[in-house]
Design a protein around this motif. Structure first.
Motif, PDB file in Angstrom:
ATOM      1  N   ARG A  84       0.599  -1.001  -0.089  1.00 13.07           N
ATOM      2  CA  ARG A  84       0.297  -0.097   0.254  1.00 13.07           C
ATOM      3  C   ARG A  84       0.633   1.429  -0.300  1.00 13.07           C
ATOM      4  O   ARG A  84       2.183   1.504  -0.036  1.00 13.07           O
ATOM      5  CB  ARG A  84      -0.734   0.308   1.367  1.00 13.07           C
ATOM      6  CG  ARG A  84      -1.778  -1.472   1.404  1.00 13.07           C
ATOM      7  CD  ARG A  84      -2.129  -1.613   2.725  1.00 13.07           C
ATOM      8  NE  ARG A  84      -3.370  -3.005   2.835  1.00 13.07           N
ATOM      9  CZ  ARG A  84      -2.396  -3.722   3.183  1.00 13.07           C
ATOM     10  NH1 ARG A  84      -1.810  -3.844   3.848  1.00 13.07           N
ATOM     11  NH2 ARG A  84      -3.339  -4.636   3.119  1.00 13.07           N
ATOM     12  N   SER A 173      -8.122  11.497  -6.791  1.00 17.92           N
ATOM     13  CA  SER A 173      -8.299  11.018  -8.373  1.00 17.92           C
ATOM     14  C   SER A 173      -6.483  11.110  -8.838  1.00 17.92           C
ATOM     15  O   SER A 173      -5.575  10.688 -10.358  1.00 17.92           O
ATOM     16  CB  SER A 173      -8.875   9.943  -8.653  1.00 17.92           C
ATOM     17  OG  SER A 173      -9.146  10.959  -9.384  1.00 17.92           O
ATOM     18  N   VAL A 189     -11.019   7.520 -11.023  1.00 19.11           N
ATOM     19  CA  VAL A 189     -11.131   5.307 -10.219  1.00 19.11           C
ATOM     20  C   VAL A 189     -11.024   5.955  -7.942  1.00 19.11           C
ATOM     21  O   VAL A 189     -10.264   6.721  -8.014  1.00 19.11           O
ATOM     22  CB  VAL A 189     -10.176   5.190 -10.942  1.00 19.11           C
ATOM     23  CG1 VAL A 189      -9.577   3.732  -9.950  1.00 19.11           C
ATOM     24  CG2 VAL A 189     -10.289   5.128 -12.447  1.00 19.11           C
ATOM     25  N   GLN A 193      -9.203   1.633  -4.146  1.00 16.98           N
ATOM     26  CA  GLN A 193      -9.045   0.856  -4.859  1.00 16.98           C
ATOM     27  C   GLN A 193      -7.824   0.237  -5.593  1.00 16.98           C
ATOM     28  O   GLN A 193      -7.067  -0.446  -5.362  1.00 16.98           O
ATOM     29  CB  GLN A 193     -10.040   0.611  -6.116  1.00 16.98           C
ATOM     30  CG  GLN A 193     -11.375   0.391  -4.993  1.00 16.98           C
ATOM     31  CD  GLN A 193     -12.659   0.715  -5.254  1.00 16.98           C
ATOM     32  OE1 GLN A 193     -12.337   1.004  -6.660  1.00 16.98           O
ATOM     33  NE2 GLN A 193     -14.105  -0.333  -5.060  1.00 16.98           N
ATOM     34  N   ARG A 194      -7.599   1.550  -6.527  1.00 16.20           N
ATOM     35  CA  ARG A 194      -6.252   1.224  -7.654  1.00 16.20           C
ATOM     36  C   ARG A 194      -5.394   3.134  -7.939  1.00 16.20           C
ATOM     37  O   ARG A 194      -6.076   3.893  -8.063  1.00 16.20           O
ATOM     38  CB  ARG A 194      -6.535   0.945  -9.044  1.00 16.20           C
ATOM     39  CG  ARG A 194      -5.723   0.457 -10.142  1.00 16.20           C
ATOM     40  CD  ARG A 194      -6.280   0.114 -10.771  1.00 16.20           C
ATOM     41  NE  ARG A 194      -7.366  -0.219 -11.567  1.00 16.20           N
ATOM     42  CZ  ARG A 194      -7.655   0.714 -12.643  1.00 16.20           C
ATOM     43  NH1 ARG A 194      -6.513   1.580 -13.030  1.00 16.20           N
ATOM     44  NH2 ARG A 194      -8.924   1.397 -12.485  1.00 16.20           N
ATOM     45  N   GLY A 198      -1.059   2.098  -9.482  1.00 14.61           N
ATOM     46  CA  GLY A 198      -2.154   0.992  -9.556  1.00 14.61           C
ATOM     47  C   GLY A 198      -2.266   0.201  -7.790  1.00 14.61           C
ATOM     48  O   GLY A 198      -2.617  -0.939  -7.239  1.00 14.61           O
ATOM     49  N   ARG A 199      -1.703   0.376  -7.168  1.00 12.52           N
ATOM     50  CA  ARG A 199      -1.158   0.065  -5.541  1.00 12.52           C
ATOM     51  C   ARG A 199      -2.783   0.596  -5.132  1.00 12.52           C
ATOM     52  O   ARG A 199      -2.561   1.936  -5.474  1.00 12.52           O
ATOM     53  CB  ARG A 199      -0.292   0.812  -4.528  1.00 12.52           C
ATOM     54  CG  ARG A 199       1.015  -0.156  -4.854  1.00 12.52           C
ATOM     55  CD  ARG A 199       1.066  -2.211  -5.495  1.00 12.52           C
ATOM     56  NE  ARG A 199       2.129  -2.147  -5.815  1.00 12.52           N
ATOM     57  CZ  ARG A 199       2.964  -3.071  -6.515  1.00 12.52           C
ATOM     58  NH1 ARG A 199       1.525  -4.245  -6.173  1.00 12.52           N
ATOM     59  NH2 ARG A 199       4.382  -3.595  -6.405  1.00 12.52           N
ATOM     60  N   PRO A 200      -2.777   0.079  -3.507  1.00 21.17           N
ATOM     61  CA  PRO A 200      -4.453   0.623  -2.390  1.00 21.17           C
ATOM     62  C   PRO A 200      -4.044   1.946  -2.136  1.00 21.17           C
ATOM     63  O   PRO A 200      -2.850   1.722  -1.974  1.00 21.17           O
ATOM     64  CB  PRO A 200      -4.755  -0.339  -2.001  1.00 21.17           C
ATOM     65  CG  PRO A 200      -3.812  -1.191  -2.358  1.00 21.17           C
ATOM     66  CD  PRO A 200      -3.020  -1.669  -3.093  1.00 21.17           C
TER      67      PRO A 200
END
Ligand SMILES: Cc1cc2nc3c(=O)[nH]c(=O)nc-3n(C[C@H](O)[C@H](O)[C@H](O)COP(=O)(O)O)c2cc1C
Ligand code: SF4
Ligand code: SF4
Lengths: 431, 76
Positions: A84, A173, A189, A193-194, A198-200
């Motif tokens: 994360r 975002s 997004v 989540q992404r 692409g990591r939380p």
């Protein structure tokens, strides 16, 4: 002079109140800071349930504008799988706000401690500190502070990023997309989540993190000893406009609004209205506003809320319609241009409001403005357009008498005076 | 038989190009704003109109329009 993206040139740091926590006098170097503040827990690879419980009990909410419960957000990121990331949001795009940069400069280690606490709570190793690139002092303070911490090995892998001076950069975002090498515009997004790579990802305002550091070291009961039962703690407020000493102050949530104005030296002229929450905020009539308490509950009856922690005093000699029209033009210029209702709707609002300010629009155009505000709201991928429509709607109510006069072709004297609210110069690019 | 799920219309405002075709295909649920972008009627799409709604969704050239579970259910 105002730099790009900045409407508040000089702000005093007011430390004359009784409730200073974040702004309490404290050395900015690490050794001095550590004499007052213990080292935060080192982040592990998994979330820390006890820490999460303590944060939940504190009742801390986000100070970046939306007021979302911090524990709930931390839990969402902690529940997501994989490495994360924590993003320290120091973009501070709100033109009327200066509290984040003041905090970064005054107490850099408190903010960084808070980021370590957040990392420990969610189980993150990587922490990215984003600071608006038009704020060299705040950036330098963070870089110096991080260099000092290299020896302490606090368990976090740090990175500093100087983010573009555009309003929407600080939207979660957008900042994530920019950190990934893209433009600083929202994607719709969810970061948890992404997010980064692409990591939380946890995106948290710098002030929220500074409070978090104190929740971890002093405990939730201490945190709740100021503020109200439903809205505990203190909050930073940038107070500008027609006040004697434009300042950043720290007050307990629920404090009387007039106390906040007084802390900034009191009003410098008779006031007609307050803009509360920032340009992404709400006009309230001065008399009503000066009887309110500064909290969500206290401001809700006026249709307002603390937002990003801003109070702007509008002098009686200014024209609320003209001021609003200029801010709407700024909103239009800061649209990322991706969503039709925002890209086309905001310029239309700004043009129509400017015509109204000039006395070149009638009641039919005012009705159309109202209809547009209702239709645009909630239809962007981010809440940028909603800031513009909320501001406009409150202006049509609070300045109703002026609106009527303007729509009758008789703009008030105030519409030709110099702007009371400074509007930043158009921003640079999105990267 | 599984219970019928209620669905709502949603649009991705970044993807939407404002062609306005959807409002022609499903005027009962979609109208256009002054700039040609769709305003969706809130709430579940009634069963008898579902075929029209699906038709509009499948003809959106930007793949911006969709039918989805109401926000409250989607969270789970
Ligand atoms: C257009 C727009 C601009 C934003 N700019 C900022 C900003 O500059 N700084 C900030 O902390 N949050 C900003 N936010 C809010 C962030 O998306 C996010 O909610 C916040 O950083 C979360 O931190 P918090 O929970 O600690 O408040 C913005 C939101 C929107 C819609
Ligand atoms: S609503 Fe406006 S600012 Fe937000 S993503 Fe869409 S175009 Fe960009
Ligand atoms: S058809 Fe698709 S792209 Fe065109 S307006 Fe409707 S949703 Fe937008």
């Amino acid at each position: 002079m105002t730099g790009p993206g900045r409407a508040v040139p000089t702000l005093l740091l007011d430390q004359a109140g009784d409730d200073e926590r974040l702004l309490a006098a404290c050395p900015t170097d690490l050794a001095g800071h550590r004499r007052r503040h213990p080292r935060p827990p080192a982040p592990g690879r998994q979330p820390d349930p006890d820490l999460l419980d303590a944060i939940e009990r504190s009742g801390l909410t986000g100070r970046g504008g939306a007021g979302f419960p911090t524990a709930q957000k931390l839990r969402a990121v902690g529940a997501a799988r994989g490495p994360r990331v924590v993003v320290v949001n120091g973009a501070e795009g709100e033109p009327a706000s200066g509290k984040d940069r003041v905090l970064l400069t005054h107490a850099p280690h408190l903010v960084l401690d808070g980021a370590v606490v957040a990392a420990a709570a969610v189980g993150a190793a990587r922490v990215v500190v984003c600071v608006d690139r038009s704020q060299p002092e705040a950036l330098a303070a963070i870089r110096t502070a991080l260099a000092e911490r290299a020896a302490e090995s606090d368990g976090a892998a740090w990175q500093v990023a100087a983010s573009p001076s555009r309003y929407v950069t600080g939207q979660s975002s957008a900042i994530v997309q920019w950190l990934g090498g893209g433009p600083a515009v929202p994607t719709g997004v969810h970061a948890h989540q992404r997010g980064v790579d692409g990591r939380p990802t946890l995106v948290q305002n710098v002030e929220t993190l500074a409070h978090l550091a104190l929740v971890a070291s002093q405990g939730p009961a201490w945190f709740r000893s100021l503020g109200t039962v439903d809205e505990p703690g203190t909050t930073l407020v940038t107070v500008t406009g027609a006040v004697a000493r434009p300042s950043v102050v720290e007050v307990a949530l629920g404090s009387p609004v007039p106390d906040i104005i007084r802390r900034a030296g009191g009003s410098s002229e008779p006031l007609q209205a307050l803009l509360i929450g920032g340009y992404f905020g709400t006009w309230v009539d001065a008399r009503a506003g000066l009887q309110a308490r500064y909290s969500r509950a206290g401001l809700a009856p006026l249709g307002a809320g603390p937002g990003a922690g801003v109070v702007i005093a509008l002098p009686a000699t200014a024209c609320g319609v003209a001021e609003t029209a200029r801010v709407l033009a700024w909103f239009a210029g800061e649209s990322a241009g991706q969503c039709g209702p925002c890209a086309f709707g905001l310029p239309a609002l700004a043009t129509a409001a400017a015509e109204l300010a000039r006395g070149a629009a009638g009641p039919a155009e005012v009705d159309r403005l109202r209809r547009w505000a209702g239709e645009i709201e909630g239809r962007g991928a981010c809440r940028h357009p909603d800031g513009a429509t909320a501001l406009l709607r409150s202006a049509l109510t609070v300045f109703a008498a002026d609106v009527e006069a303007h729509a009758g072709g008789a703009p008030c004297a105030g519409s030709s005076r110099p702007p009371a609210l400074r509007v930043p110069a158009p921003g640079e690019g999105w990267r | 038989m599984s219970p019928r799920r209620s669905l709502v219309l949603a649009v991705d405002p970044i993807a939407c190009q404002g062609h306005g075709g959807c409002a022609e295909l499903f005027p009962e649920g979609i109208r256009l704003d002054d700039w040609g972008y769709p305003i969706l009627r809130p709430g579940p799409v009634p069963d008898e109109l579902m075929a029209h709604a699906r038709w509009a969704v499948s003809n959106c050239p930007a793949l911006a329009l969709r039918l989805e579970a109401p926000a409250a259910e989607r969270r789970r």
